[in-house]
Enzyme design. Structure first.
Site, PDB file in Angstrom:
ATOM      1  N   LYS A  51       0.825  -1.208   0.000  1.00 25.58           N
ATOM      2  CA  LYS A  51       0.000   0.000   0.000  1.00 25.58           C
ATOM      3  C   LYS A  51       0.857   1.255   0.000  1.00 25.58           C
ATOM      4  CE  LYS A  51      -4.006   1.761   2.559  1.00 25.58           C
ATOM      5  NZ  LYS A  51      -5.010   1.747   1.546  1.00 25.58           N
ATOM      6  N   GLY A  71       6.727   0.679   5.505  1.00 20.45           N
ATOM      7  CA  GLY A  71       7.608  -0.213   4.742  1.00 20.45           C
ATOM      8  C   GLY A  71       7.581   0.087   3.260  1.00 20.45           C
ATOM      9  N   CYS A  72       6.417   0.394   2.740  1.00 19.07           N
ATOM     10  CA  CYS A  72       6.277   0.672   1.307  1.00 19.07           C
ATOM     11  C   CYS A  72       6.968   1.984   0.938  1.00 19.07           C
ATOM     12  CB  CYS A  72       4.807   0.697   0.911  1.00 19.07           C
ATOM     13  SG  CYS A  72       4.001  -0.902   1.226  1.00 19.07           S
ATOM     14  N   THR A  73       6.906   2.949   1.827  1.00 20.64           N
ATOM     15  CA  THR A  73       7.598   4.215   1.590  1.00 20.64           C
ATOM     16  C   THR A  73       9.107   3.998   1.608  1.00 20.64           C
ATOM     17  OG1 THR A  73       5.763   5.472   2.527  1.00 20.64           O
ATOM     18  CG2 THR A  73       7.917   6.572   2.435  1.00 20.64           C
ATOM     19  N   ASN A 102      10.128   2.249  -1.724  1.00 19.26           N
ATOM     20  CA  ASN A 102      10.061   3.127  -2.891  1.00 19.26           C
ATOM     21  C   ASN A 102      11.112   4.229  -2.844  1.00 19.26           C
ATOM     22  OD1 ASN A 102       7.686   2.776  -4.976  1.00 19.26           O
ATOM     23  ND2 ASN A 102       6.948   2.020  -3.004  1.00 19.26           N
TER      24      ASN A 102
END
Length: 157
Positions: free
Chosen positions: A40, A45-47, A50
């Site tokens: 998401k 974690g996704c930030t 990326n």
């Protein structure tokens, strides 16, 4: 669907991106492609993942490699995520989860004792011939982008 394995052709796909275009795996022949799936936009974690891939974009480009992050988030959410964190990777939107399911990353997860389905953080390296060259499952975000770059560089040595 059977689990993907190194050496087989990568599933072909085309997805809309946050830059008002589309990304087609078939159009990337001759280049390496890193496809990283994440749960998401704008979560911790996704930030991290990326932002880390973005920090290494020029090194991936020098290694003839294209990066695409895929989640089920909408294009609008991807655009907001990109702006907020100055992301330079391509963000593919797969709200119908067709590509997510093709790659086998829509999986059963357990959180706080409850079972639900979600996107497994996983990365697939597709070589310049369109074949799967490496697969990382159950990825930990921190340091992952560098590990992927190291793998690509070691293949070119």
């Amino acid at each position: 669907m059977s689990e993907l394995v190194v050496g087989q052709p990568a599933p072909k796909f085309e997805l809309p991106t946050d830059s008002n275009g589309t990304f087609s795996l078939a159009q990337q022949l001759g280049k390496n492609v890193v496809i990283f799936f994440y749960p998401k936009d704008d979560t911790s974690g996704c930030t991290i993942e990326n932002v880390d891939f973005t920090a290494l974009v020029s090194k991936f480009e020098a290694a003839n490699t294209v990066l695409i992050g895929i989640s089920a988030d909408s294009i609008k959410r991807h655009e907001n995520f990109r702006k907020k964190h100055d992301l330079e990777v391509i963000l593919g939107s797969d709200p119908d989860k067709k590509v997510i399911e093709q790659f086998g990353v829509w999986v059963e997860k357990k959180m706080y004792g409850k079972i639900h389905f979600g996107i497994e953080r996983a990365t697939f390296l597709v070589d310049e011939h369109g074949n799967l060259a490496h697969i990382w499952r159950k990825v930990k975000a921190k340091g992952h982008a560098q590990a992927v770059l190291d793998e690509i560089i070691s293949r070119q040595a």
